[in-house]
Design a protein around this motif. Sequence first.
Motif, PDB file in Angstrom:
ATOM      1  N   THR A  43       0.823  -1.203   0.000  1.00 36.20           N
ATOM      2  CA  THR A  43       0.000   0.000   0.000  1.00 36.20           C
ATOM      3  C   THR A  43       0.858   1.254   0.000  1.00 36.20           C
ATOM      4  N   MET A  44       1.931   1.245   0.782  1.00 38.14           N
ATOM      5  CA  MET A  44       2.829   2.403   0.804  1.00 38.14           C
ATOM      6  C   MET A  44       3.493   2.602  -0.555  1.00 38.14           C
ATOM      7  N   LEU A  45       3.884   1.501  -1.207  1.00 36.48           N
ATOM      8  CA  LEU A  45       4.509   1.611  -2.536  1.00 36.48           C
ATOM      9  C   LEU A  45       3.533   2.163  -3.569  1.00 36.48           C
ATOM     10  N   ILE A  46       2.297   1.678  -3.556  1.00 33.81           N
ATOM     11  CA  ILE A  46       1.299   2.152  -4.519  1.00 33.81           C
ATOM     12  C   ILE A  46       0.955   3.609  -4.252  1.00 33.81           C
ATOM     13  N   ASP A  47       0.879   4.000  -2.992  1.00 34.86           N
ATOM     14  CA  ASP A  47       0.603   5.395  -2.656  1.00 34.86           C
ATOM     15  C   ASP A  47       1.744   6.299  -3.125  1.00 34.86           C
ATOM     16  N   TRP A  48       2.986   5.849  -2.941  1.00 29.31           N
ATOM     17  CA  TRP A  48       4.133   6.638  -3.406  1.00 29.31           C
ATOM     18  C   TRP A  48       4.105   6.770  -4.929  1.00 29.31           C
ATOM     19  N   LEU A  49       3.776   5.672  -5.631  1.00 32.84           N
ATOM     20  CA  LEU A  49       3.708   5.704  -7.088  1.00 32.84           C
ATOM     21  C   LEU A  49       2.609   6.649  -7.563  1.00 32.84           C
ATOM     22  N   ALA A  50       1.468   6.637  -6.883  1.00 34.55           N
ATOM     23  CA  ALA A  50       0.373   7.525  -7.268  1.00 34.55           C
ATOM     24  C   ALA A  50       0.773   8.987  -7.084  1.00 34.55           C
ATOM     25  N   LYS A  51       1.469   9.289  -6.004  1.00 31.53           N
ATOM     26  CA  LYS A  51       1.911  10.671  -5.776  1.00 31.53           C
ATOM     27  C   LYS A  51       2.984  11.080  -6.781  1.00 31.53           C
ATOM     28  N   ALA A  52       3.846  10.134  -7.173  1.00 33.34           N
ATOM     29  CA  ALA A  52       4.898  10.439  -8.147  1.00 33.34           C
ATOM     30  C   ALA A  52       4.313  10.675  -9.534  1.00 33.34           C
ATOM     31  N   LEU A  53       3.253   9.951  -9.889  1.00 33.03           N
ATOM     32  CA  LEU A  53       2.646  10.104 -11.208  1.00 33.03           C
ATOM     33  C   LEU A  53       1.676  11.275 -11.282  1.00 33.03           C
ATOM     34  N   ASN A  54       1.331  11.852 -10.163  1.00 34.35           N
ATOM     35  CA  ASN A  54       0.397  12.980 -10.121  1.00 34.35           C
ATOM     36  C   ASN A  54       1.185  14.273 -10.386  1.00 34.35           C
TER      37      ASN A  54
END
Length: 52
Positions: free
Chosen positions: A33-44
């Motif tokens: 979950t932390m990895l997916i959240d970081w990826l979502a913030k990086a792609l935003n």
Amino acid sequence: MKSILLTILIIVLVVLFGTWPLSILAKVLEFLTMLIDWLAKALNVFGWNGLI
């Protein structure tokens, strides 16, 4: 049918081994979950959170 077998498997694991396998699974899912959240913030990039 598959979800019933999965539920029975989880119940058997809890009875046989206690709750530590579930706690390990929870830690793994928390890490994912932390990895997916970081990826979502990086792609935003523009702060739009998607077009829709």
